[in-house]
Design a protein around this motif. Structure first.
Motif, short mmCIF file in Angstrom:
data_model
loop_
_atom_site.label_atom_id
_atom_site.label_comp_id
_atom_site.label_asym_id
_atom_site.label_seq_id
_atom_site.Cartn_x
_atom_site.Cartn_y
_atom_site.Cartn_z
N ASP A 147 0.46 -1.21 0.04
CA ASP A 147 0.12 -0.26 -0.40
C ASP A 147 0.91 1.35 0.18
O ASP A 147 0.54 2.00 -0.83
CB ASP A 147 -0.96 0.12 1.34
N TYR A 148 1.91 1.06 0.86
CA TYR A 148 2.74 2.76 0.63
C TYR A 148 3.20 2.47 -0.62
O TYR A 148 3.50 4.03 -0.92
CB TYR A 148 4.40 1.90 1.82
N LEU A 149 4.36 1.68 -1.33
CA LEU A 149 3.57 2.41 -2.99
C LEU A 149 2.78 2.23 -3.89
O LEU A 149 3.07 3.23 -4.50
CB LEU A 149 4.44 1.03 -3.90
N GLY A 150 1.48 1.93 -3.63
CA GLY A 150 0.05 2.43 -4.59
C GLY A 150 -0.34 3.73 -3.49
O GLY A 150 -0.46 4.55 -4.61
N LYS A 264 9.04 -1.41 1.61
CA LYS A 264 9.24 -3.37 1.42
C LYS A 264 8.01 -4.17 1.33
O LYS A 264 7.32 -3.66 1.82
CB LYS A 264 10.22 -3.87 2.44
N CYS A 265 8.01 -5.61 0.83
CA CYS A 265 7.08 -6.09 0.43
C CYS A 265 6.68 -7.03 1.80
O CYS A 265 6.09 -8.72 1.14
CB CYS A 265 6.75 -6.56 -0.49
N LEU A 269 9.39 -12.76 5.15
CA LEU A 269 7.99 -13.15 6.27
C LEU A 269 6.99 -14.23 5.36
O LEU A 269 6.18 -15.36 6.04
CB LEU A 269 6.52 -12.11 6.78
N ILE A 270 7.24 -14.06 3.99
CA ILE A 270 6.05 -15.14 3.33
C ILE A 270 6.99 -16.40 3.51
O ILE A 270 6.19 -18.07 3.61
CB ILE A 270 5.67 -14.46 1.80
N GLN A 271 8.13 -16.30 3.08
CA GLN A 271 9.11 -17.51 2.85
C GLN A 271 8.71 -18.40 4.13
O GLN A 271 7.99 -19.60 4.13
CB GLN A 271 10.25 -17.01 2.76
N TYR A 272 9.07 -17.83 5.00
CA TYR A 272 9.01 -18.35 6.23
C TYR A 272 7.79 -19.26 7.22
O TYR A 272 7.65 -20.31 6.61
CB TYR A 272 9.05 -17.45 7.97
N MET A 273 6.74 -18.25 6.02
CA MET A 273 5.80 -18.71 6.57
C MET A 273 4.83 -19.68 5.36
O MET A 273 4.02 -20.61 5.97
CB MET A 273 4.34 -17.99 6.59
N PRO A 283 6.88 -4.02 13.17
CA PRO A 283 5.24 -3.28 13.01
C PRO A 283 5.62 -2.26 12.05
O PRO A 283 5.60 -1.37 12.49
CB PRO A 283 4.40 -3.20 14.44
N VAL A 284 6.22 -2.38 11.03
CA VAL A 284 6.73 -1.68 10.04
C VAL A 284 6.10 -1.50 8.80
O VAL A 284 5.71 -2.68 8.09
CB VAL A 284 8.38 -1.45 9.67
N GLY A 285 5.35 -0.50 8.29
CA GLY A 285 5.18 -0.98 6.58
C GLY A 285 4.00 -2.30 6.40
O GLY A 285 3.00 -2.66 7.40
N VAL A 286 4.51 -3.28 5.16
CA VAL A 286 3.40 -4.03 4.68
C VAL A 286 3.55 -5.75 6.32
O VAL A 286 2.86 -6.44 6.27
CB VAL A 286 3.84 -4.82 3.26
#
Length: 354
Positions: A147-150, A264-265, A269-273, A283-286
């Motif tokens: 959303d920050y980029l959007g 940052k995207c 985190l997605i890799q870990y999950m 608690p920064v950005g996305v």
């Protein structure tokens, strides 16, 4: 349909690999013929990560080759651009495409506009501060990873803004059982460019790991010194990264709350999950969208939060398993190429006919 994609890097570059290359087989199956033209090659990336000085003649040759590619733009139905055509130069390439009525899609997974508008050199800010805004405004579609980029694209006057997160391929990320007798392993994956973010965790990691209660494994960081922390550093490779993450018990993503980091995207985190791991993140950005507090992980603001979260996960295997399952479920629903690839196909088709 023929598409020319102008990537920043070869497949060795993370952004290019994840935002472009991993989609190519799917696009081909759906009738989109993609020619990939990276600006910078593997040798450049190896020099970048090793800290060696980049050869100016190689960069000049790369820019000249890209200029030649632009003269072939009319042969394609669409150009798909990663970030910008010519880094650190005005938006000449994008202006040319606009003048030739060649539609282009531009993709962002980092706040690269801050390279220019927040640059310490006043001349850079004056000449290039609005460059990315100009590119966004002329694009048929601006694709963003958060959303920050959007928000920036909409403020720039982009005609159409589409959200497409940076995702994993579920066929590569399998869930494997974890041996109960193994030491509690705190993991991080990244590059030498992002490894400095780990320094803020030194007090928390030292506290959690004392008396041999845990260990830290870093993948792709290069040499890192964290006083009082037992650290193992593993080299990164595309072939081994999933196996390395599968050895973790928890995955970390510390970030300072600064403009660049807000763009940052959250890919690690997605890799870990995807590997069924709980996560802890700043608690920064996305990160605030990916991490659901107490469900698939924890958001940690300060050292006390990091220590509390790490201790709780270290001492509670059932909690780790429950959070890991919740994270994997979220990836399967939102953050995998199996979900995003059909959207990308539709997006590219629509952009080509505008």
């Amino acid at each position: 349909m023929r598409v020319l994609t102008l990537t920043r890097y070869s497949r060795l570059g993370a952004s290019s690999r994840l935002r472009t290359y991993q989609y190519l087989p799917f696009l081909k199956k759906h009738g989109i013929e993609v020619e990939v033209a990276p600006l910078l090659d593997d040798d450049y990336i190896k020099e970048l990560y090793s800290g060696k000085r980049r050869k100016k003649i190689r960069i000049l040759r790369a820019y000249l080759q890209r200029a030649e590619q632009l003269f072939r733009a009319k042969r394609f139905d669409l150009l798909w651009i990663e970030k910008e055509i010519f880094p650190w130069l005005p938006a000449w390439g994008e202006i040319l495409l606009d003048a030739l009525s060649v539609p282009y899609v531009v993709d962002y997974d980092d706040a690269i506009f801050h390279n220019y508008d927040l640059h310490p050199n006043r001349l850079v800010r004056f000449c290039l501060g609005t460059k990315i805004d100009q590119i966004m405004r002329r694009a048929a579609v601006v694709v963003v990873g958060n959303d920050y980029l959007g928000d920036r694209a909409r403020r720039a006057g982009a005609k159409r803004v589409e959200y497409l997160p940076t995702v994993v391929d579920l066929e590569r990320y399998q869930v494997v059982p974890k041996p109960r007798e193994a030491p509690f392993t705190i993991g991080w994956i990244g590059s030498p460019a992002t490894a400095p973010y780990l320094q803020c965790l030194q007090p928390a990691l030292s506290e959690v790991c004392k008396n041999g209660k845990a260990r830290v494994v870093l993948v792709g960081s290069g040499p890192v010194e964290l006083t009082g922390v037992p650290v193992t550093v593993l080299p990164w490779s595309e072939d081994s990264e999933v196996e390395a993450i599968q050895s973790f018990d928890v995955g970390l993503m510390p970030l300072p709350d600064e403009p660049w980091e807000r763009g940052k995207c959250g890919y690690k985190l997605i890799q870990y999950m995807a590997c069924c791991l709980p996560v802890i993140a700043s608690p920064v950005g996305v990160n605030k969208q990916i991490v659901e507090q107490g469900v698939n992980g924890f958001l940690a603001r300060d050292t006390a939060d990091w220590v509390t979260a790490l201790n709780e996960l270290r001492d509670n295997a059932q909690l780790r398993e429950a959070m890991g399952r919740a994270g994997r479920c979220k990836v399967e629903k939102q953050y995998c190429v199996q979900v995003t690839a059909p959207r990308l196909v539709e997006l590219l088709h629509n952009a080509a006919v505008r």
